[in-house]
Design an enzyme around this catalytic site. Structure first.
Site, PDB file in Angstrom:
ATOM      1  N   SER A  53       0.871  -1.173   0.000  1.00 48.12           N
ATOM      2  CA  SER A  53       0.000   0.000   0.000  1.00 48.12           C
ATOM      3  C   SER A  53       0.906   1.220   0.000  1.00 48.12           C
ATOM      4  CB  SER A  53      -0.945  -0.004   1.204  1.00 48.12           C
ATOM      5  OG  SER A  53      -0.215  -0.143   2.424  1.00 48.12           O
ATOM      6  N   GLU A  97       1.262   5.595   0.563  1.00 46.49           N
ATOM      7  CA  GLU A  97       0.710   6.824   1.133  1.00 46.49           C
ATOM      8  C   GLU A  97       1.147   8.038   0.324  1.00 46.49           C
ATOM      9  OE1 GLU A  97       0.517   7.393   5.455  1.00 46.49           O
ATOM     10  OE2 GLU A  97       1.709   9.214   5.134  1.00 46.49           O
ATOM     11  N   HIS A 118      -7.268   9.603   5.224  1.00 44.73           N
ATOM     12  CA  HIS A 118      -6.886   9.876   6.609  1.00 44.73           C
ATOM     13  C   HIS A 118      -7.934  10.799   7.246  1.00 44.73           C
ATOM     14  CE1 HIS A 118      -2.354   8.810   6.694  1.00 44.73           C
ATOM     15  NE2 HIS A 118      -2.963   8.118   5.750  1.00 44.73           N
ATOM     16  N   GLY A 175      -4.261  12.604  15.489  1.00 43.75           N
ATOM     17  CA  GLY A 175      -3.781  13.797  14.799  1.00 43.75           C
ATOM     18  C   GLY A 175      -2.925  14.675  15.690  1.00 43.75           C
ATOM     19  N   ASP A 176      -2.076  15.461  15.040  1.00 43.07           N
ATOM     20  CA  ASP A 176      -1.230  16.406  15.760  1.00 43.07           C
ATOM     21  C   ASP A 176      -1.963  17.723  15.972  1.00 43.07           C
ATOM     22  OD1 ASP A 176       0.974  14.651  15.787  1.00 43.07           O
ATOM     23  OD2 ASP A 176       1.511  15.255  13.744  1.00 43.07           O
ATOM     24  N   TYR A 186       3.145   2.264  16.846  1.00 42.32           N
ATOM     25  CA  TYR A 186       4.439   2.916  17.039  1.00 42.32           C
ATOM     26  C   TYR A 186       5.458   1.938  17.620  1.00 42.32           C
ATOM     27  CZ  TYR A 186       1.765   7.120  16.154  1.00 42.32           C
ATOM     28  OH  TYR A 186       0.955   8.063  15.564  1.00 42.32           O
ATOM     29  N   ALA A 245       3.623   8.992  24.622  1.00 47.16           N
ATOM     30  CA  ALA A 245       3.272   7.857  25.470  1.00 47.16           C
ATOM     31  C   ALA A 245       4.243   7.722  26.636  1.00 47.16           C
ATOM     32  CB  ALA A 245       3.263   6.566  24.653  1.00 47.16           C
ATOM     33  N   ASP A 270       1.611   2.476  25.310  1.00 48.26           N
ATOM     34  CA  ASP A 270       1.263   2.708  23.917  1.00 48.26           C
ATOM     35  C   ASP A 270       0.564   1.490  23.322  1.00 48.26           C
ATOM     36  OD1 ASP A 270       1.386   4.767  21.948  1.00 48.26           O
ATOM     37  OD2 ASP A 270       2.813   3.549  20.826  1.00 48.26           O
ATOM     38  N   LYS A 301      -7.915   0.793  20.517  1.00 49.33           N
ATOM     39  CA  LYS A 301      -8.363   1.055  19.147  1.00 49.33           C
ATOM     40  C   LYS A 301      -8.889  -0.222  18.488  1.00 49.33           C
ATOM     41  CE  LYS A 301      -4.371   3.333  18.296  1.00 49.33           C
ATOM     42  NZ  LYS A 301      -3.338   4.147  17.610  1.00 49.33           N
ATOM     43  N   PHE A 330      12.503  14.506  10.189  1.00 50.86           N
ATOM     44  CA  PHE A 330      11.171  13.923  10.331  1.00 50.86           C
ATOM     45  C   PHE A 330      11.182  12.867  11.434  1.00 50.86           C
ATOM     46  CE2 PHE A 330       7.610  11.500   7.905  1.00 50.86           C
ATOM     47  CZ  PHE A 330       6.652  12.079   8.720  1.00 50.86           C
ATOM     48  N   HIS A 370       3.690  -0.950   3.758  1.00 48.06           N
ATOM     49  CA  HIS A 370       3.060   0.353   3.499  1.00 48.06           C
ATOM     50  C   HIS A 370       4.178   1.358   3.259  1.00 48.06           C
ATOM     51  CE1 HIS A 370      -0.138   3.367   3.675  1.00 48.06           C
ATOM     52  NE2 HIS A 370       0.660   4.109   4.417  1.00 48.06           N
ATOM     53  N   ARG A 424       6.550  10.762  -4.435  1.00 51.63           N
ATOM     54  CA  ARG A 424       7.580  10.449  -5.423  1.00 51.63           C
ATOM     55  C   ARG A 424       7.527   8.956  -5.716  1.00 51.63           C
ATOM     56  NH1 ARG A 424       9.779  15.138  -7.733  1.00 51.63           N
ATOM     57  NH2 ARG A 424       9.883  16.721  -6.106  1.00 51.63           N
TER      58      ARG A 424
END
Length: 306
Positions: free
Chosen positions: A19, A21, A81, A112-113, A152, A159, A165, A172, A223, A273, A279
């Site tokens: 997959s 993103e 998302h 979300g942030d 994560y 966390a 975490d 979830k 990042f 993923h 790109r």
């Protein structure tokens, strides 16, 4: 990164699934790059393609437009998302319903942030969903969506511990999540140890490894620091001295990414993923190494109608 000596069982055929993103374009030029990447990667028939959602829902409309266009013009299976940030339940439910009406059947549900960015305290909207687990429940109430959530391997930056975490991931799953996609990592042992702990906690949904092909080492390292992912010394060493040597950097990037994914295949991993950064070149090359080959073009119908 050392090559694993462990070989996965070859009894029976286990197809590789990928997959991909993307993020919604902010300019006309970025839109051209995005759709060129989609056209390049679509013939590989990814299991789904996801489109991100900016901090504070800042790209909500662009995300929706990109996903809706994928439904209309391609044979791809898009996953949108969706975050809890700065929106009421009523507003989020309306977005979910609009995706259902547009033909989208897969949502990547995230807390979300904060709109202020990573590092600022998260504050739930007073009339919104307070957590990803609540968001998953809300999505499932509206439609029979497939719901992916985040995981994560090195724990979420906020966390208290990895165990805490994993408890959040279990919440979830209990709320209805169908699969999880991990934050990217560069050491495969980190993912494999995490998977063991997740399974020991009774979580059985697929945990798909998130792979970041390094287009630009400095950018990737920055990042990683923001998201809590570690950057091993050997990765920095491989890109040392290539800051202005774009062609060599691309070759090194392809070798590093190929080594990582093929090592995971040796460990029995069949799903990947890719964080494409819009790109296509590195992702396409990795998929080729994994044995995927282009099938019938997915944008032919759109071109014929143009």
């Amino acid at each position: 990164m050392r090559r694993s000596t462990h070989r996965a069982s070859r009894d029976g055929y286990h197809p590789i699934r990928v997959s991909i993103e993307f993020f919604p374009p902010k300019t006309d030029e970025m839109e051209k790059i995005l759709w060129a990447s989609i056209e390049r990667l679509a013939p590989l028939q990814p299991s789904f393609v996801s489109v991100t959602y900016g901090a504070g829902g800042s790209t909500r409309e662009r995300t929706h437009n990109t996903v809706a266009r994928m439904v209309r013009e391609t044979g791809l299976k898009p996953a949108a998302h969706l975050t809890c940030v700065d929106a009421s339940r009523e507003e989020i439910d309306a977005v979910v319903q609009s995706y259902w009406d547009a033909g989208v059947r897969h949502i990547v549900a995230l807390r979300g942030d904060p709109a202020e960015g990573v590092g600022h305290a998260y504050r739930p909207h007073p009339e919104g969903y307070a957590s990803t687990a609540e968001l998953v429940e809300g999505i499932k109430r509206i439609g029979d969506f497939k719901v992916s959530v985040s995981a994560y391997p090195e724990k979420h930056p906020e966390a208290a511990s990895l165990d805490a975490d994993i408890d959040a991931l279990k919440a979830k799953v209990d709320a209805g999540a169908d699969q999880a996609i991990t934050q990217f990592f560069f050491e495969n042992e980190i993912y494999l140890r995490y998977l063991e702990k997740v399974r020991a906690a009774g979580i059985t949904i697929p945990i798909i490894p998130g792979i970041l092909p390094v287009q630009n080492f400095k950018q990737a390292a920055n990042f990683a620091r923001r998201t809590g992912a570690s950057v091993p010394y050997w990765l920095a060493a491989r890109f040392e001295g290539l800051e202005t040597d774009v062609e060599t950097r691309r070759l090194v990037a392809a070798a590093v990414a190929a080594e990582q994914v093929l090592d995971l295949v040796d460990e029995g991993v069949n799903d990947f993923h890719f964080y494409s950064m819009n790109r296509s070149d590195l992702v396409y090359a990795i998929c080729h190494l994994l044995g995927l080959r282009a099938q019938a073009p997915k944008l032919a119908a759109a071109k014929a109608a143009a």
